[in-house]
Write a protein that holds these residues in place. Structure first.
Motif, PDB file in Angstrom:
ATOM      1  N   GLU A   1       0.743  -1.669   0.164  1.00 56.40           N
ATOM      2  CA  GLU A   1       0.369   0.021   0.365  1.00 56.40           C
ATOM      3  C   GLU A   1       0.795   1.538  -0.249  1.00 56.40           C
ATOM      4  OE1 GLU A   1      -2.962  -0.131   2.856  1.00 56.40           O
ATOM      5  OE2 GLU A   1      -3.597  -2.234   3.106  1.00 56.40           O
ATOM      6  N   ASN A   2       0.741   1.937  -1.108  1.00 59.62           N
ATOM      7  CA  ASN A   2       1.604   3.321  -1.149  1.00 59.62           C
ATOM      8  C   ASN A   2       2.849   2.729  -0.769  1.00 59.62           C
ATOM      9  OD1 ASN A   2      -0.633   5.127  -1.316  1.00 59.62           O
ATOM     10  ND2 ASN A   2      -0.912   4.719   0.582  1.00 59.62           N
ATOM     11  N   GLY A   3       2.853   2.123  -1.872  1.00 60.08           N
ATOM     12  CA  GLY A   3       4.424   1.810  -2.403  1.00 60.08           C
ATOM     13  C   GLY A   3       5.897   0.505  -0.526  1.00 60.08           C
ATOM     14  N   LYS A   4       4.557   0.274   0.529  1.00 62.41           N
ATOM     15  CA  LYS A   4       5.237  -0.338   1.168  1.00 62.41           C
ATOM     16  C   LYS A   4       4.548  -1.259   1.896  1.00 62.41           C
ATOM     17  CE  LYS A   4       6.946   4.167   4.134  1.00 62.41           C
ATOM     18  NZ  LYS A   4       7.792   4.483   5.178  1.00 62.41           N
ATOM     19  N   LEU A   5       5.098  -2.495   1.853  1.00 57.56           N
ATOM     20  CA  LEU A   5       4.784  -3.665   2.236  1.00 57.56           C
ATOM     21  C   LEU A   5       3.198  -4.416   3.497  1.00 57.56           C
ATOM     22  CD1 LEU A   5       5.075  -6.507   1.441  1.00 57.56           C
ATOM     23  CD2 LEU A   5       6.669  -7.097   2.847  1.00 57.56           C
ATOM     24  N   SER A   6       2.401  -4.236   3.176  1.00 58.84           N
ATOM     25  CA  SER A   6       1.911  -3.576   4.415  1.00 58.84           C
ATOM     26  C   SER A   6       0.995  -5.897   4.924  1.00 58.84           C
ATOM     27  CB  SER A   6       0.648  -3.123   4.024  1.00 58.84           C
ATOM     28  OG  SER A   6      -0.430  -3.759   2.916  1.00 58.84           O
ATOM     29  N   ARG A   7       1.116  -6.443   3.671  1.00 58.71           N
ATOM     30  CA  ARG A   7       0.056  -7.940   4.388  1.00 58.71           C
ATOM     31  C   ARG A   7       1.125  -8.593   3.693  1.00 58.71           C
ATOM     32  NH1 ARG A   7      -4.478  -6.196   3.981  1.00 58.71           N
ATOM     33  NH2 ARG A   7      -4.733  -6.289   1.899  1.00 58.71           N
ATOM     34  N   GLU A   8       0.891 -10.275   3.988  1.00 57.23           N
ATOM     35  CA  GLU A   8       1.897 -11.316   3.904  1.00 57.23           C
ATOM     36  C   GLU A   8       0.199 -12.357   3.427  1.00 57.23           C
ATOM     37  OE1 GLU A   8       2.530 -15.297   3.986  1.00 57.23           O
ATOM     38  OE2 GLU A   8       2.841 -14.069   5.684  1.00 57.23           O
ATOM     39  N   GLU A   9      -0.520 -12.955   2.571  1.00 57.81           N
ATOM     40  CA  GLU A   9      -1.111 -14.306   2.752  1.00 57.81           C
ATOM     41  C   GLU A   9      -0.788 -15.614   2.311  1.00 57.81           C
ATOM     42  OE1 GLU A   9      -4.616 -11.453   2.621  1.00 57.81           O
ATOM     43  OE2 GLU A   9      -4.397 -11.548   1.156  1.00 57.81           O
ATOM     44  N   ASN A  10      -1.754 -16.322   2.324  1.00 54.93           N
ATOM     45  CA  ASN A  10      -1.292 -17.673   2.065  1.00 54.93           C
ATOM     46  C   ASN A  10      -2.535 -17.734   1.309  1.00 54.93           C
ATOM     47  OD1 ASN A  10      -1.933 -20.388   1.247  1.00 54.93           O
ATOM     48  ND2 ASN A  10      -0.710 -21.194   3.206  1.00 54.93           N
ATOM     49  N   GLU A  11      -2.139 -18.211  -0.372  1.00 49.82           N
ATOM     50  CA  GLU A  11      -3.103 -18.386  -2.013  1.00 49.82           C
ATOM     51  C   GLU A  11      -3.014 -19.063  -1.458  1.00 49.82           C
ATOM     52  OE1 GLU A  11      -1.541 -15.203  -4.503  1.00 49.82           O
ATOM     53  OE2 GLU A  11      -2.930 -13.710  -2.211  1.00 49.82           O
ATOM     54  N   GLY A  12      -3.088 -20.462  -1.245  1.00 50.98           N
ATOM     55  CA  GLY A  12      -3.169 -21.321  -1.208  1.00 50.98           C
ATOM     56  C   GLY A  12      -2.257 -22.576  -1.803  1.00 50.98           C
ATOM     57  N   ARG A  13      -2.341 -23.730  -2.487  1.00 53.82           N
ATOM     58  CA  ARG A  13      -1.169 -24.724  -2.768  1.00 53.82           C
ATOM     59  C   ARG A  13      -0.223 -24.205  -4.511  1.00 53.82           C
ATOM     60  NH1 ARG A  13       1.549 -26.873   1.176  1.00 53.82           N
ATOM     61  NH2 ARG A  13       2.018 -28.444  -0.579  1.00 53.82           N
ATOM     62  N   GLY A  14       1.138 -23.784  -3.944  1.00 59.52           N
ATOM     63  CA  GLY A  14       1.501 -23.622  -5.234  1.00 59.52           C
ATOM     64  C   GLY A  14       1.810 -24.656  -6.622  1.00 59.52           C
ATOM     65  N   SER A  15       2.601 -24.538  -7.183  1.00 62.46           N
ATOM     66  CA  SER A  15       1.923 -25.544  -8.823  1.00 62.46           C
ATOM     67  C   SER A  15       3.219 -25.375  -9.271  1.00 62.46           C
ATOM     68  CB  SER A  15       1.056 -25.287  -9.066  1.00 62.46           C
ATOM     69  OG  SER A  15       0.702 -24.164  -9.877  1.00 62.46           O
ATOM     70  N   GLY A  16       3.774 -26.464  -9.775  1.00 64.18           N
ATOM     71  CA  GLY A  16       5.331 -26.302 -10.535  1.00 64.18           C
ATOM     72  C   GLY A  16       6.676 -26.474  -9.934  1.00 64.18           C
ATOM     73  N   LYS A  17       7.436 -25.869 -10.604  1.00 61.79           N
ATOM     74  CA  LYS A  17       8.293 -25.183 -10.050  1.00 61.79           C
ATOM     75  C   LYS A  17       9.130 -24.031  -9.616  1.00 61.79           C
ATOM     76  CE  LYS A  17      12.989 -24.350 -11.621  1.00 61.79           C
ATOM     77  NZ  LYS A  17      14.174 -23.600 -12.407  1.00 61.79           N
ATOM     78  N   SER A  18       9.395 -23.938  -8.486  1.00 59.24           N
ATOM     79  CA  SER A  18       9.058 -22.740  -7.534  1.00 59.24           C
ATOM     80  C   SER A  18       9.956 -21.203  -8.384  1.00 59.24           C
ATOM     81  CB  SER A  18      10.411 -23.073  -6.503  1.00 59.24           C
ATOM     82  OG  SER A  18      10.141 -21.644  -5.210  1.00 59.24           O
ATOM     83  N   ASN A  19       9.055 -20.490  -7.694  1.00 60.08           N
ATOM     84  CA  ASN A  19       9.703 -18.685  -8.342  1.00 60.08           C
ATOM     85  C   ASN A  19      10.043 -18.124  -6.887  1.00 60.08           C
ATOM     86  OD1 ASN A  19       9.955 -16.612 -10.050  1.00 60.08           O
ATOM     87  ND2 ASN A  19       8.254 -16.093  -9.894  1.00 60.08           N
ATOM     88  N   CYS A  20      10.426 -19.204  -5.304  1.00 60.99           N
ATOM     89  CA  CYS A  20      10.642 -18.024  -4.614  1.00 60.99           C
ATOM     90  C   CYS A  20      12.553 -18.889  -3.759  1.00 60.99           C
ATOM     91  CB  CYS A  20       9.928 -18.649  -3.455  1.00 60.99           C
ATOM     92  SG  CYS A  20       8.321 -18.856  -3.860  1.00 60.99           S
ATOM     93  N   PRO A  21      13.408 -17.148  -3.962  1.00 59.48           N
ATOM     94  CA  PRO A  21      14.472 -18.333  -3.945  1.00 59.48           C
ATOM     95  C   PRO A  21      15.105 -18.834  -3.100  1.00 59.48           C
ATOM     96  CG  PRO A  21      14.086 -15.387  -4.298  1.00 59.48           C
ATOM     97  CD  PRO A  21      12.444 -16.282  -4.203  1.00 59.48           C
ATOM     98  N   GLY A  22      15.513 -19.977  -2.599  1.00 56.85           N
ATOM     99  CA  GLY A  22      15.863 -20.727  -1.621  1.00 56.85           C
ATOM    100  C   GLY A  22      14.786 -22.004  -1.483  1.00 56.85           C
ATOM    101  N   LYS A  23      13.387 -21.759  -1.992  1.00 57.17           N
ATOM    102  CA  LYS A  23      12.949 -22.647  -1.551  1.00 57.17           C
ATOM    103  C   LYS A  23      12.889 -23.381  -2.976  1.00 57.17           C
ATOM    104  CE  LYS A  23      10.203 -20.564   1.312  1.00 57.17           C
ATOM    105  NZ  LYS A  23       8.373 -19.893   2.262  1.00 57.17           N
TER     106      LYS A  23
END
Length: 106
Positions: free
Chosen positions: A84-106
């Motif tokens: 919100e307005n350029g600053k991180l305000s919230r993190e939410e789990n949106e369900g199971r991922g799929s395929g190859k990871s796009n997250c560093p170190g995972k």
């Protein structure tokens, strides 16, 4: 014994304390509430997708909400980081991922 009052107070503090922020781990890095988009980008890399939301129906948008989606693969989850307005305000789990990871170190 003097240890019981100290133990009771310590346990009570855990239940009454509230965490206002959160942390999201990207490989060996960590991003938290209040971080700027550039900090998250440097720590977590490019998201799988981005979504821009204008909270008003009119053409003028006084504040912009942006959600960056990170797909951490089939062995992990899909996460949404809200800015919100350029600053991180919230993190939410949106369900199971799929395929190859796009997250560093995972």
């Amino acid at each position: 014994m003097k240890i019981f009052p100290i133990l009771f107070i310590s346990v009570s503090m855990i239940f009454f304390c509230r965490a206002d922020g959160f942390s999201f781990r990207c490989g060996s890095g960590l991003v938290t509430t209040g971080d700027l988009k550039i900090q998250v980008l440097e720590t977590c890399g490019q998201p799988s997708s981005k979504e821009v939301i204008c909270p008003r129906i009119t053409s003028a948008c006084p504040s912009t909400i942006e959600i960056w989606h990170y797909n951490c693969g089939s062995n992990d989850f899909l996460y949404g980081l809200t800015f919100e307005n350029g600053k991180l305000s919230r993190e939410e789990n949106e369900g199971r991922g799929s395929g190859k990871s796009n997250c560093p170190g995972k």
